[in-house]
Design an enzyme around this catalytic site. Structure first.
Site, PDB file in Angstrom:
ATOM      1  N   ASN A   9       0.888  -1.164   0.000  1.00 25.51           N
ATOM      2  CA  ASN A   9       0.000   0.000   0.000  1.00 25.51           C
ATOM      3  C   ASN A   9       0.923   1.210   0.000  1.00 25.51           C
ATOM      4  OD1 ASN A   9      -1.767   2.071   0.529  1.00 25.51           O
ATOM      5  ND2 ASN A   9      -2.215   1.451   2.634  1.00 25.51           N
ATOM      6  N   TRP A  10       1.115   1.773  -1.176  1.00 29.07           N
ATOM      7  CA  TRP A  10       2.091   2.860  -1.288  1.00 29.07           C
ATOM      8  C   TRP A  10       1.614   4.154  -0.618  1.00 29.07           C
ATOM      9  CZ3 TRP A  10       4.250   2.904  -7.050  1.00 29.07           C
ATOM     10  CH2 TRP A  10       4.953   1.714  -7.268  1.00 29.07           C
ATOM     11  N   LYS A  11       0.327   4.238  -0.307  1.00 25.57           N
ATOM     12  CA  LYS A  11      -0.255   5.481   0.226  1.00 25.57           C
ATOM     13  C   LYS A  11       0.065   6.628  -0.735  1.00 25.57           C
ATOM     14  CE  LYS A  11      -0.021   3.446   4.741  1.00 25.57           C
ATOM     15  NZ  LYS A  11      -0.078   3.612   6.185  1.00 25.57           N
ATOM     16  N   HIS A  95      -9.578   1.532   4.602  1.00 25.13           N
ATOM     17  CA  HIS A  95      -8.305   1.720   5.301  1.00 25.13           C
ATOM     18  C   HIS A  95      -8.515   2.708   6.454  1.00 25.13           C
ATOM     19  CE1 HIS A  95      -4.233   2.917   6.252  1.00 25.13           C
ATOM     20  NE2 HIS A  95      -3.860   1.770   5.731  1.00 25.13           N
ATOM     21  N   GLU A  97      -6.873   5.114   7.525  1.00 29.42           N
ATOM     22  CA  GLU A  97      -6.628   6.528   7.210  1.00 29.42           C
ATOM     23  C   GLU A  97      -7.840   7.134   6.500  1.00 29.42           C
ATOM     24  OE1 GLU A  97      -2.868   5.863   5.276  1.00 29.42           O
ATOM     25  OE2 GLU A  97      -2.025   5.310   7.220  1.00 29.42           O
ATOM     26  N   GLU A 167      -5.791  -4.608  10.502  1.00 28.58           N
ATOM     27  CA  GLU A 167      -4.750  -3.603  10.724  1.00 28.58           C
ATOM     28  C   GLU A 167      -5.055  -2.824  11.998  1.00 28.58           C
ATOM     29  OE1 GLU A 167      -2.653  -2.554   6.751  1.00 28.58           O
ATOM     30  OE2 GLU A 167      -4.336  -1.199   7.018  1.00 28.58           O
ATOM     31  N   GLY A 173       2.246   2.420  10.705  1.00 27.97           N
ATOM     32  CA  GLY A 173       3.213   3.494  10.535  1.00 27.97           C
ATOM     33  C   GLY A 173       3.885   3.932  11.824  1.00 27.97           C
ATOM     34  N   SER A 212       3.164  -2.016  10.398  1.00 31.66           N
ATOM     35  CA  SER A 212       4.611  -2.097  10.645  1.00 31.66           C
ATOM     36  C   SER A 212       5.218  -3.473  10.345  1.00 31.66           C
ATOM     37  CB  SER A 212       4.937  -1.659  12.077  1.00 31.66           C
ATOM     38  OG  SER A 212       4.513  -0.318  12.288  1.00 31.66           O
ATOM     39  N   GLY A 233       2.677  -1.060   4.272  1.00 34.34           N
ATOM     40  CA  GLY A 233       2.799   0.365   3.982  1.00 34.34           C
ATOM     41  C   GLY A 233       4.249   0.757   3.741  1.00 34.34           C
ATOM     42  N   GLY A 234       4.878   1.325   4.736  1.00 41.26           N
ATOM     43  CA  GLY A 234       6.231   1.860   4.608  1.00 41.26           C
ATOM     44  C   GLY A 234       7.232   0.924   3.944  1.00 41.26           C
TER      45      GLY A 234
HETATM   46  P1  PGA Z   1       2.660   0.345   7.666  1.00 41.03           P
HETATM   47  O1  PGA Z   1       1.203   0.587   6.998  1.00 41.03           O
HETATM   48  O2  PGA Z   1       3.160  -0.972   7.116  1.00 41.03           O
HETATM   49  O3  PGA Z   1       3.483   1.511   7.215  1.00 41.03           O
HETATM   50  O4  PGA Z   1       2.450   0.288   9.134  1.00 41.03           O
HETATM   51  C1  PGA Z   1       0.305  -0.463   6.782  1.00 41.03           C
HETATM   52  C2  PGA Z   1      -0.959   0.078   6.158  1.00 41.03           C
HETATM   53  O5  PGA Z   1      -1.371   1.210   6.486  1.00 41.03           O
HETATM   54  O6  PGA Z   1      -1.597  -0.602   5.322  1.00 41.03           O
END
Ligand code: PGA
Length: 251
Positions: A9-11, A95, A97, A167, A173, A212, A233-234
């Site tokens: 998930n590149w955001k 998600h 966010e 999640e 994050g 994470s 994500g990251g």
């Molecule tokens: P993260 O994000 O791996 O950076 O914690 C995961 C996500 O939001 O899908």
């Protein structure tokens, strides 16, 4: 037998040159990885680039959101059929966010899930509790409510053409991963809850863990019986980290 799925998930990260370098490395690194599914969910403007580069590889691609509407006067929105035009297989819905910052509530998430499936996309439905919710002991109730919003409207069978991602919001994050046991407990709860409605759907449902995940902790998370890969994500922005996570998901 469920196959594990690792989805990036590149955001809101990336750029044409940066994506090209990242995808080139991921494509090369994935050539000898077998027995797992791999995907990247990229920002809308880069879907064409993802399609051009990933077409014909074992790597799928998708979007991070979509409109609940099929077409019409919805300025700034992107429909499921538009995503399909660019070869998307997946669309993330719900998600945390989107829920926290953009007001996607349970009802909206269910509509987006439905819109994705109506067009033939596979929704990746994200669920998870905040730290305050975990500390007040309502993790299972929150996750159940988020799943029920979809299955209550569309029936449990809708999950047979979907992916679920657990999640915990406090792990996204933050560098704080849920321990394998903490994550497994919620995954087992989710699968058990769904099995109460359909054993078959529950057995075949891919339930990813997200929050994470990195190369160093993926293997122990993915070794748990109900954790079927991850939403990343990251670490998905770093080819070597992402590839290490994909390798950890191999059968
Ligand atoms: P993260 O994000 O791996 O950076 O914690 C995961 C996500 O939001 O899908």
């Amino acid at each position: 037998m469920r196959e594990k799925l690792v989805a990036g998930n590149w955001k809101m990260h990336g750029g044409l040159a940066q994506n090209e370098a990242l995808l080139e490395q991921v494509i090369a690194g994935m050539e000898n990885v077998r027995g797992m599914g791999c995907a990247v969910c990229v920002p809308f403007p880069y879907l064409f680039q993802a399609q051009s580069m990933l077409h014909g590889t074992a790597i799928s691609w998708g979007a991070q959101n979509l409109s609940q509407h099929d077409k019409g006067a919805f300025t700034g929105e992107v429909s499921a059929s538009m995503l399909l035009d660019f070869g998307c297989r997946y669309a993330i819905v719900g998600h945390s966010e989107r829920r926290a910052i953009f007001g996607d509530d349970d009802a909206t998430v269910a509509l987006k899930f439905e819109a994705a499936q109506r067009a033939g996309l596979i929704p990746i439905l994200c669920v998870g509790e905040t730290l305050a919710e975990r500390e007040s002991g309502v993790t299972e109730a929150v996750v159940a409510r988020q799943i029920d919003a979809v299955t209550g409207k569309l029936g449990v069978a809708a999950l047979s053409k979907a992916v679920l991602a657990y999640e915990p919001v406090w792990a996204i994050g933050t560098g704080k991963t849920a321990s394998p046991d903490q994550a497994q407990a919620v995954h087992a709860f989710i699968r058990g809850k769904i099995a109460g409605q359909s054993k078959d759907v529950a057995e075949n449902l891919v339930i990813q863990y997200g929050g994470s995940v990195k190369g160093a902790n993926a293997a122990e998370l993915f070794a748990m019986p109900d954790i079927d890969g991850g939403l990343i994500g990251g670490a998905a922005l770093d080819a070597q980290e992402f590839l290490a996570i994909c390798r950890a998901a191999q059968r």
